[in-house]
Design an enzyme around this catalytic site. Structure first.
Site, PDB file in Angstrom:
ATOM      1  N   GLY A 149      61.519  72.479  28.304  1.00  0.00           N
ATOM      2  CA  GLY A 149      60.540  73.004  29.251  1.00  0.00           C
ATOM      3  C   GLY A 149      59.380  73.680  28.548  1.00  0.00           C
ATOM      4  O   GLY A 149      59.153  73.468  27.350  1.00  0.00           O
ATOM      5  N   LEU A 162      56.272  73.015  29.134  1.00  0.00           N
ATOM      6  CA  LEU A 162      55.715  71.727  28.705  1.00  0.00           C
ATOM      7  C   LEU A 162      54.252  71.830  28.290  1.00  0.00           C
ATOM      8  O   LEU A 162      53.476  72.603  28.852  1.00  0.00           O
ATOM      9  CB  LEU A 162      55.856  70.704  29.841  1.00  0.00           C
ATOM     10  CG  LEU A 162      57.293  70.441  30.307  1.00  0.00           C
ATOM     11  CD1 LEU A 162      57.302  69.442  31.466  1.00  0.00           C
ATOM     12  CD2 LEU A 162      58.160  69.934  29.158  1.00  0.00           C
ATOM     13  N   HIS A 179      54.790  67.299  24.724  1.00  0.00           N
ATOM     14  CA  HIS A 179      55.809  66.733  25.619  1.00  0.00           C
ATOM     15  C   HIS A 179      55.211  65.601  26.460  1.00  0.00           C
ATOM     16  O   HIS A 179      55.838  64.551  26.650  1.00  0.00           O
ATOM     17  CB  HIS A 179      56.343  67.799  26.576  1.00  0.00           C
ATOM     18  CG  HIS A 179      57.009  68.970  25.916  1.00  0.00           C
ATOM     19  ND1 HIS A 179      56.479  70.238  25.930  1.00  0.00           N
ATOM     20  CD2 HIS A 179      58.183  69.067  25.226  1.00  0.00           C
ATOM     21  CE1 HIS A 179      57.293  71.070  25.295  1.00  0.00           C
ATOM     22  NE2 HIS A 179      58.332  70.385  24.851  1.00  0.00           N
ATOM     23  N   GLN A 234      71.946  76.175  20.807  1.00  0.00           N
ATOM     24  CA  GLN A 234      71.174  75.895  19.592  1.00  0.00           C
ATOM     25  C   GLN A 234      70.352  77.101  19.121  1.00  0.00           C
ATOM     26  O   GLN A 234      69.567  76.988  18.198  1.00  0.00           O
ATOM     27  CB  GLN A 234      70.284  74.668  19.792  1.00  0.00           C
ATOM     28  CG  GLN A 234      69.128  74.848  20.748  1.00  0.00           C
ATOM     29  CD  GLN A 234      68.443  73.532  21.045  1.00  0.00           C
ATOM     30  OE1 GLN A 234      69.057  72.615  21.602  1.00  0.00           O
ATOM     31  NE2 GLN A 234      67.187  73.400  20.669  1.00  0.00           N
ATOM     32  N   GLY A 240      59.856  63.730  19.432  1.00  0.00           N
ATOM     33  CA  GLY A 240      58.615  63.936  18.702  1.00  0.00           C
ATOM     34  C   GLY A 240      58.840  64.059  17.197  1.00  0.00           C
ATOM     35  O   GLY A 240      59.833  64.637  16.759  1.00  0.00           O
ATOM     36  N   LYS A 259      57.215  65.960  15.566  1.00  0.00           N
ATOM     37  CA  LYS A 259      57.032  67.408  15.320  1.00  0.00           C
ATOM     38  C   LYS A 259      58.335  67.989  14.759  1.00  0.00           C
ATOM     39  O   LYS A 259      58.331  68.822  13.864  1.00  0.00           O
ATOM     40  CB  LYS A 259      56.643  68.080  16.638  1.00  0.00           C
ATOM     41  CG  LYS A 259      56.839  69.571  16.701  1.00  0.00           C
ATOM     42  CD  LYS A 259      55.752  70.289  15.956  1.00  0.00           C
ATOM     43  CE  LYS A 259      55.696  71.773  16.216  1.00  0.00           C
ATOM     44  NZ  LYS A 259      56.918  72.493  16.055  1.00  0.00           N
ATOM     45  N   ASP A 260      59.457  67.540  15.331  1.00  0.00           N
ATOM     46  CA  ASP A 260      60.781  67.944  14.838  1.00  0.00           C
ATOM     47  C   ASP A 260      61.350  66.748  14.079  1.00  0.00           C
ATOM     48  O   ASP A 260      62.275  66.078  14.546  1.00  0.00           O
ATOM     49  CB  ASP A 260      61.661  68.348  16.021  1.00  0.00           C
ATOM     50  CG  ASP A 260      61.044  69.494  16.805  1.00  0.00           C
ATOM     51  OD1 ASP A 260      61.140  70.630  16.359  1.00  0.00           O
ATOM     52  OD2 ASP A 260      60.416  69.227  17.859  1.00  0.00           O
ATOM     53  N   GLN A 283      65.033  66.546  13.237  1.00  0.00           N
ATOM     54  CA  GLN A 283      65.802  66.304  14.474  1.00  0.00           C
ATOM     55  C   GLN A 283      65.758  64.821  14.855  1.00  0.00           C
ATOM     56  O   GLN A 283      66.773  64.228  15.221  1.00  0.00           O
ATOM     57  CB  GLN A 283      65.203  67.157  15.591  1.00  0.00           C
ATOM     58  CG  GLN A 283      65.733  66.865  16.969  1.00  0.00           C
ATOM     59  CD  GLN A 283      65.157  67.833  17.994  1.00  0.00           C
ATOM     60  OE1 GLN A 283      65.561  68.987  18.025  1.00  0.00           O
ATOM     61  NE2 GLN A 283      64.224  67.389  18.820  1.00  0.00           N
TER      62      GLN A 283
HETATM   63  P1  AMP Z   1      61.257  71.029  22.796  1.00  0.00           P
HETATM   64  O1  AMP Z   1      60.965  71.273  24.231  1.00  0.00           O
HETATM   65  O2  AMP Z   1      60.480  71.919  21.868  1.00  0.00           O
HETATM   66  O3  AMP Z   1      62.720  70.947  22.485  1.00  0.00           O
HETATM   67  O4  AMP Z   1      60.684  69.579  22.480  1.00  0.00           O
HETATM   68  C1  AMP Z   1      61.073  68.456  23.224  1.00  0.00           C
HETATM   69  C2  AMP Z   1      60.563  67.224  22.549  1.00  0.00           C
HETATM   70  O5  AMP Z   1      59.141  67.273  22.459  1.00  0.00           O
HETATM   71  C3  AMP Z   1      61.083  67.063  21.114  1.00  0.00           C
HETATM   72  O6  AMP Z   1      61.394  65.699  20.891  1.00  0.00           O
HETATM   73  C4  AMP Z   1      59.917  67.508  20.281  1.00  0.00           C
HETATM   74  O7  AMP Z   1      59.872  66.952  18.996  1.00  0.00           O
HETATM   75  C5  AMP Z   1      58.755  67.011  21.124  1.00  0.00           C
HETATM   76  N1  AMP Z   1      57.532  67.752  20.789  1.00  0.00           N
HETATM   77  C6  AMP Z   1      57.372  69.095  20.797  1.00  0.00           C
HETATM   78  N2  AMP Z   1      56.125  69.400  20.373  1.00  0.00           N
HETATM   79  C7  AMP Z   1      55.491  68.237  20.085  1.00  0.00           C
HETATM   80  C8  AMP Z   1      54.195  67.888  19.576  1.00  0.00           C
HETATM   81  N3  AMP Z   1      53.301  68.801  19.285  1.00  0.00           N
HETATM   82  N4  AMP Z   1      53.909  66.586  19.411  1.00  0.00           N
HETATM   83  C9  AMP Z   1      54.843  65.618  19.696  1.00  0.00           C
HETATM   84  N5  AMP Z   1      56.077  65.894  20.159  1.00  0.00           N
HETATM   85  C10 AMP Z   1      56.406  67.177  20.354  1.00  0.00           C
END
Ligand code: AMP
Length: 304
Positions: A56, A58, A62, A86, A172, A174-175, A178
């Site tokens: 969330g 977002l 996302h 986590q 993403g 970004k991680d 992961q």
């Molecule tokens: P989170 O809500 O932070 O757990 O992220 C959910 C998904 O969104 C994960 O797969 C992240 O890698 C992806 N995500 C978060 N930030 C970004 C970003 N800046 N660019 C691309 N994907 C992202």
């Protein structure tokens, strides 16, 4: 057709319709059984399913994953679940940003089909559960600084996969670690879901978007883009044949002299296994994690 399916389901299950009169009505599902009821209908209609797991709060990062899912899959499920398992005991679970109403509105505008927003009790009805652990790659980088983090991530993602059996799931870069871990899990456990990695979305000044960026003070927000800049400088130096150890040490000093308060790691790693490289290679990824005050930023860049 979709509206008819949704209306039919509304009677079968305890499902919240945000809007029940327009074509972009969105269905928010709180229980595994309700989600499975919807999936059953989709499957009977031979529709492909894309899953976008999120915690969330977002943002455009996302949304880029969601748009990819909408373009690749017949139906898209976005999950909103802040997974308590986590978060380490000294981490920010209690303060993690949440705004479900605004997330739902944004997802409605994107015409997502279903939001899965379960409670912790729904996801972990028996408390402690079987754990998925991904050795080696899960112990490096983030794994070394956040013990148990990737076990918890892999476990919750595996549960989401078992619940929804998606054809595609979107993560993403970004991680980046992961993403590799989820790919490994899917391969090792023969999970029939295609993992789609999506590029990092950044602010104009280069800072990778993150739900946690709201923690940054105005002053720290000005410092934060330097992490991305430094990763690119490391890449330039490495390509120019500079000694990697020296390059990385200089980069750390630069960050610390510019307002970062602690560097957890700054490394050039093999892009598949994440083992640290002593010599530059085009099969590398450059990754960093650093603190500005109480805010921890992670970022990475590909080598090309
Ligand atoms: P989170 O809500 O932070 O757990 O992220 C959910 C998904 O969104 C994960 O797969 C992240 O890698 C992806 N995500 C978060 N930030 C970004 C970003 N800046 N660019 C691309 N994907 C992202």
């Amino acid at each position: 057709m979709l509206m008819r399916l949704k209306q039919g389901l509304f009677h079968q299950a305890n499902i919240t319709m945000l809007k029940n009169d327009t074509s972009n009505a969105i269905t928010t599902v709180r229980t595994v059984s309700d989600l499975r009821n919807i999936l059953k209908i989709w499957r009977n209609n031979k529709l492909t399913v894309g899953l976008v797991p999120t915690m969330g709060a977002l943002h455009d990062g996302h949304f880029s994953l969601i748009k990819r899912s909408l373009s690749l899959s017949d139906r898209t499920i976005v999950t909103l679940f802040v997974n308590p398992k986590q978060f380490g005991s000294n981490e920010d679970f209690d303060t993690y940003p949440t705004d479900e109403l605004s997330d739902i509105k944004a997802l409605e505008n994107l015409s997502v089909d279903v939001i899965f927003a379960p409670s912790t009790e729904e996801m972990y009805p028996t408390g402690n559960i079987t754990n998925i652990s991904i050795p080696d790659i899960g112990d490096l980088l983030e794994g070394a600084f956040r013990p148990g983090f990737f076990d918890a991530v892999a476990t919750v993602v595996c549960k989401l996969f078992m619940i929804s059996s998606p054809d595609f799931a979107f993560f993403g870069e970004k991680d980046y670690q992961q993403l590799l871990i989820i790919e490994k899990m899917v391969q090792d456990l023969n999970i029939p879901t295609e993992i789609v990695g999506c590029p990092i979305i950044r602010s104009k000044d280069g800072l990778a978007l993150s739900s946690r960026n709201v923690y940054l003070s105005e002053k720290d927000r000005l410092v934060a883009p330097l992490l991305y800049k430094i990763l690119n400088e490391i890449l330039d130096d490495a390509k120019n044949g500079e000694e990697l150890k020296k390059t990385l040490n200089n980069a750390k000093m630069n960050l610390l002299n510019s307002g970062f308060t602690q560097i957890d790691y700054l490394k050039i790693c093999d892009k598949k296994y994440l083992t640290e490289l002593n010599n530059f290679s085009f099969d590398a990824r450059i990754l960093g994690a650093a603190w500005i005050g109480n805010t921890r930023l992670i970022d990475n860049i590909r080598v090309n």
